[in-house]
Design a protein around this motif. Structure first.
Motif, PDB file in Angstrom:
ATOM      1  N   THR A   1      -9.717  -4.390  10.128  1.00 52.75           N
ATOM      2  CA  THR A   1      -9.216  -5.702   9.688  1.00 52.75           C
ATOM      3  C   THR A   1      -8.044  -5.503   8.728  1.00 52.75           C
ATOM      4  OG1 THR A   1     -11.490  -6.482   9.808  1.00 52.75           O
ATOM      5  CG2 THR A   1      -9.948  -7.900   8.642  1.00 52.75           C
ATOM      6  N   LEU A   2      -8.187  -4.528   7.835  1.00 53.53           N
ATOM      7  CA  LEU A   2      -7.111  -4.273   6.865  1.00 53.53           C
ATOM      8  C   LEU A   2      -5.826  -3.843   7.566  1.00 53.53           C
ATOM      9  CD1 LEU A   2      -8.991  -2.479   3.965  1.00 53.53           C
ATOM     10  CD2 LEU A   2      -7.697  -4.598   3.801  1.00 53.53           C
ATOM     11  N   ILE A   3      -5.959  -2.997   8.602  1.00 55.33           N
ATOM     12  CA  ILE A   3      -4.765  -2.558   9.351  1.00 55.33           C
ATOM     13  C   ILE A   3      -4.071  -3.785   9.950  1.00 55.33           C
ATOM     14  CG2 ILE A   3      -3.965  -1.297  11.407  1.00 55.33           C
ATOM     15  CD1 ILE A   3      -6.068   0.848  10.792  1.00 55.33           C
TER      16      ILE A   3
ATOM     17  N   VAL B   1     -13.825  -0.461  -1.536  1.00 52.72           N
ATOM     18  CA  VAL B   1     -15.138   0.194  -1.583  1.00 52.72           C
ATOM     19  C   VAL B   1     -15.477   0.539  -3.039  1.00 52.72           C
ATOM     20  CG1 VAL B   1     -16.404   2.279  -0.906  1.00 52.72           C
ATOM     21  CG2 VAL B   1     -15.012   1.045   0.790  1.00 52.72           C
ATOM     22  N   GLN B   2     -14.467   1.060  -3.754  1.00 52.80           N
ATOM     23  CA  GLN B   2     -14.700   1.415  -5.162  1.00 52.80           C
ATOM     24  C   GLN B   2     -15.073   0.199  -6.002  1.00 52.80           C
ATOM     25  OE1 GLN B   2     -11.207   3.633  -6.204  1.00 52.80           O
ATOM     26  NE2 GLN B   2     -12.072   5.553  -5.422  1.00 52.80           N
ATOM     27  N   LYS B   3     -14.514  -0.959  -5.634  1.00 49.22           N
ATOM     28  CA  LYS B   3     -14.825  -2.189  -6.382  1.00 49.22           C
ATOM     29  C   LYS B   3     -16.137  -2.811  -5.912  1.00 49.22           C
ATOM     30  CE  LYS B   3     -10.428  -3.890  -5.976  1.00 49.22           C
ATOM     31  NZ  LYS B   3      -9.493  -4.981  -5.821  1.00 49.22           N
TER      32      LYS B   3
ATOM     33  N   GLY C   1       0.793  -1.231   0.000  1.00 48.03           N
ATOM     34  CA  GLY C   1       0.000   0.000   0.000  1.00 48.03           C
ATOM     35  C   GLY C   1       0.821   1.274   0.000  1.00 48.03           C
ATOM     36  N   ALA C   2       2.146   1.148  -0.118  1.00 48.10           N
ATOM     37  CA  ALA C   2       2.993   2.346  -0.128  1.00 48.10           C
ATOM     38  C   ALA C   2       2.874   3.097  -1.450  1.00 48.10           C
ATOM     39  CB  ALA C   2       4.444   1.964   0.141  1.00 48.10           C
TER      40      ALA C   2
ATOM     41  N   ARG D   1      -5.942   3.376   1.981  1.00 53.92           N
ATOM     42  CA  ARG D   1      -5.895   3.296   0.502  1.00 53.92           C
ATOM     43  C   ARG D   1      -6.501   1.989   0.005  1.00 53.92           C
ATOM     44  NH1 ARG D   1       0.415   5.231  -0.271  1.00 53.92           N
ATOM     45  NH2 ARG D   1       0.117   7.413   0.306  1.00 53.92           N
ATOM     46  N   ARG D   2      -6.152   0.889   0.670  1.00 52.49           N
ATOM     47  CA  ARG D   2      -6.702  -0.415   0.269  1.00 52.49           C
ATOM     48  C   ARG D   2      -8.217  -0.439   0.485  1.00 52.49           C
ATOM     49  NH1 ARG D   2      -3.097  -1.737  -2.529  1.00 52.49           N
ATOM     50  NH2 ARG D   2      -1.439  -3.213  -2.049  1.00 52.49           N
TER      51      ARG D   2
END
Ligand code: CDP
Ligand code: CDP
Length: 226
Positions: free
Chosen positions: A172-174, A162-164, A14-15, A156-157
């Motif tokens: 959870t992502l963190i 969400v966009q998809k 995600g960088a 960002r992820r």
């Protein structure tokens, strides 16, 4: 640009590596090589064939019999595993949450390194991953290490999911990103670490365009002859 060089871009999930690497490659008419996609393709294959991802030998046999190709079709990067197009399949959360275990094994990394060095042997590439500046292309003329806070990387992820239209939970992502960073940074073979001679760019508060421009400035300072 007529500089026969390779550009190594490393950093955690995600960088902004792949987004920026693609833009830099486009601007220079270089080839973009996504090494993470290669580890993801092997992980996808292992899960599909019920191969034990903790068994180095069976996993390596699976890799030795697998052809992983990175193609550029109508300006889009596509990934093939043997004859199967897997570009989207390798981005599933199942693959994402298992890939760092696959990438830990020495035999797997040695084979991947060989394949990646071959892809870059004629120069004119932008290659992104975790160990490009340290292990795959230690002589790369330009080495960039992208970083950003874990919260920003997860955000960002989350935004992408969400966009998809996919279910997504920021906390959870963190946790998932932290876990992957930890496995990638603590493994014995070619861990995720900034090369001594890499230039670090913290992208937390920087736009894609700003980071791209910064890298292009660094590239333009490289002398024409190597
Ligand atoms: O796109 P994202 O940053 O989420 O990951 P990726 O670049 O697709 O890489 C997926 C995983 O492959 C990483 O978390 C590492 O475990 C592994 N990888 C690696 O070990 N070495 C590389 N050069 C590239 C990826
Ligand atoms: O390849 P890596 O996992 O390092 O990151 P990426 O997939 O290139 O970027 C993750 C997300 O962050 C993408 O949706 C980018 O558009 C976004 N991004 C951003 O918002 N700002 C940046 N400076 C770089 C990427």
């Amino acid at each position: 640009m007529n500089k026969k060089i390779n550009i190594a871009i490393d950093g955690p999930a995600g960088a902004g590596k792949s987004t920026v690497a693609k833009k830099v490659a486009d601007r220079l008419s270089f080839v973009y090589i996504d090494t993470g996609a290669m580890y993801r393709a092997l992980t996808y294959l292992a899960l599909k064939t019920n191969t034990d991802i903790h068994n180095e030998e069976t996993l390596n046999q699976l890799l030795l019999n697998a052809e992983i190709s990175l193609k550029n079709e109508q300006g889009e990067q596509t990934i093939y595993l043997n004859d199967e197009e897997v570009s989207d399949k390798i981005r599933s959360s199942e693959v994402t949450n298992h890939v760092s275990y696959v990438a830990k094994h020495r035999a797997v990394r040695e084979e991947m390194l060989k394949r990646q060095q071959q892809l870059a042997q004629n120069g004119y590439t932008v290659m992104d991953g975790r160990d490009i500046g340290t292990a795959v292309l230690p002589d790369a003329k330009v080495k960039i290490f992208l970083s950003a806070s874990v919260e920003e990387r997860a955000r960002r992820r989350h935004q992408e999911n969400v966009q998809k239209g996919e279910d997504s939970n920021l906390d959870t992502l963190i946790e998932e990103i932290r876990k992957r960073d930890q496995i990638d940074s603590e493994r014995d073979v070619a861990p995720l670490v900034k090369a001594d001679d890499a230039i670090e760019i913290d992208t937390t508060d920087r736009s894609i365009e700003q980071v791209t421009a910064e890298i292009l400035t660094i590239v333009s300072a490289v002398p024409e002859r190597d």
